[in-house]
Write a protein that holds these residues in place. Structure first.
Motif, short mmCIF file in Angstrom:
data_model
loop_
_atom_site.label_atom_id
_atom_site.label_comp_id
_atom_site.label_asym_id
_atom_site.label_seq_id
_atom_site.Cartn_x
_atom_site.Cartn_y
_atom_site.Cartn_z
N PRO A 133 0.81 -1.23 0.00
CA PRO A 133 0.00 0.00 0.00
C PRO A 133 0.84 1.27 0.00
O PRO A 133 0.42 2.30 -0.53
N VAL A 134 2.04 1.20 0.55
CA VAL A 134 2.89 2.39 0.61
C VAL A 134 3.30 2.83 -0.79
O VAL A 134 3.16 4.00 -1.15
N PHE A 135 3.80 1.89 -1.58
CA PHE A 135 4.28 2.24 -2.92
C PHE A 135 3.17 2.23 -3.96
O PHE A 135 3.36 2.70 -5.08
N ALA A 136 2.01 1.69 -3.63
CA ALA A 136 0.90 1.75 -4.58
C ALA A 136 0.26 3.13 -4.60
O ALA A 136 -0.24 3.56 -5.63
N LEU A 137 0.29 3.84 -3.48
CA LEU A 137 -0.42 5.12 -3.42
C LEU A 137 0.40 6.25 -2.82
O LEU A 137 0.58 7.28 -3.46
N PHE A 138 0.91 6.08 -1.62
CA PHE A 138 1.46 7.20 -0.88
C PHE A 138 2.76 7.76 -1.45
O PHE A 138 2.89 8.97 -1.65
N VAL A 139 3.73 6.92 -1.71
CA VAL A 139 5.03 7.41 -2.20
C VAL A 139 4.92 8.00 -3.61
O VAL A 139 5.49 9.06 -3.87
N PRO A 140 4.17 7.38 -4.55
CA PRO A 140 4.04 8.04 -5.86
C PRO A 140 3.37 9.41 -5.79
O PRO A 140 3.77 10.33 -6.50
N LEU A 141 2.38 9.57 -4.91
CA LEU A 141 1.76 10.88 -4.76
C LEU A 141 2.74 11.90 -4.19
O LEU A 141 2.76 13.06 -4.62
N LEU A 142 3.55 11.47 -3.27
CA LEU A 142 4.58 12.36 -2.72
C LEU A 142 5.60 12.74 -3.78
O LEU A 142 5.99 13.90 -3.90
N CYS A 143 6.01 11.76 -4.59
CA CYS A 143 6.97 12.04 -5.66
C CYS A 143 6.37 12.96 -6.72
O CYS A 143 7.07 13.82 -7.26
N LEU A 144 5.10 12.83 -7.02
CA LEU A 144 4.46 13.73 -7.98
C LEU A 144 4.45 15.16 -7.46
O LEU A 144 4.57 16.11 -8.24
N GLN A 145 4.31 15.32 -6.16
CA GLN A 145 4.34 16.67 -5.59
C GLN A 145 5.75 17.25 -5.66
O GLN A 145 5.89 18.46 -5.83
N LEU A 146 6.77 16.41 -5.54
CA LEU A 146 8.15 16.89 -5.57
C LEU A 146 8.65 17.15 -7.00
O LEU A 146 9.49 18.01 -7.18
N LEU A 147 8.15 16.37 -7.95
CA LEU A 147 8.63 16.54 -9.33
C LEU A 147 7.90 17.67 -9.93
O LEU A 147 7.61 18.31 -10.58
#
Length: 147
Positions: A133-147
């Motif tokens: 669940p961490v890499f399915a949703l949370f980390v990609p959303l965080l990375c999209l905010q950073l990129l």
């Protein structure tokens, strides 16, 4: 009418876990390619030009027929899985090069690396299910905010 065994998992549960593992592997691959895109300058084309789009549109899509071929072959060999994923990565790279109008070698060979990274992400998440669940949703959303 035949009795249904009690220990047979639901088809929906199995399909849902398959989709979650694919999304999680794509999220981990996107995170790693996003970190690589920070370290290297943007070239405008290739796998690092838009990691989120390239991973979810090309790598995830190319991994589905690779899984289908592995299922049809009926093999559990890790070497066969790596070969099939490498071929799928080459195809995904050709597809990416065609869509971007770039040289085929500049996207096809890194595509092999991208799909092998995708497969290694799947294997890592099979060993540590808490990552799903961490890499399915949370980390990609965080990375999209950073990129």
């Amino acid at each position: 009418m035949k009795p249904v065994p009690k220990n047979v998992p639901s088809v929906r549960l199995t399909a849902g876990m398959y989709a979650l593992s694919k999304l999680s592997a794509a999220g981990l691959t996107f995170t790693l390619l996003g970190l690589l895109s920070f370290m290297f300058p943007h070239t405008g084309t290739g796998w690092l030009s838009a990691p989120a789009y390239n991973v979810y549109a090309y790598a995830l899509t190319a991994s589905l027929p690779a899984d289908g071929l592995l299922k049809l072959a009926g093999t559990r060999s890790k070497v066969a899985a790596l070969i099939i994923y490498a071929l799928a990565g080459f195809g995904a790279g050709l597809w990416l090069a065609h869509d971007q109008g770039s040289a085929w070698a500049g996207s096809a060979f890194p595509g092999i690396a991208a799909l092998l990274l995708f497969r290694l992400s799947e294997l890592a998440e099979e060993r540590i299910p808490a990552l799903l669940p961490v890499f399915a949703l949370f980390v990609p959303l965080l990375c999209l905010q950073l990129l």
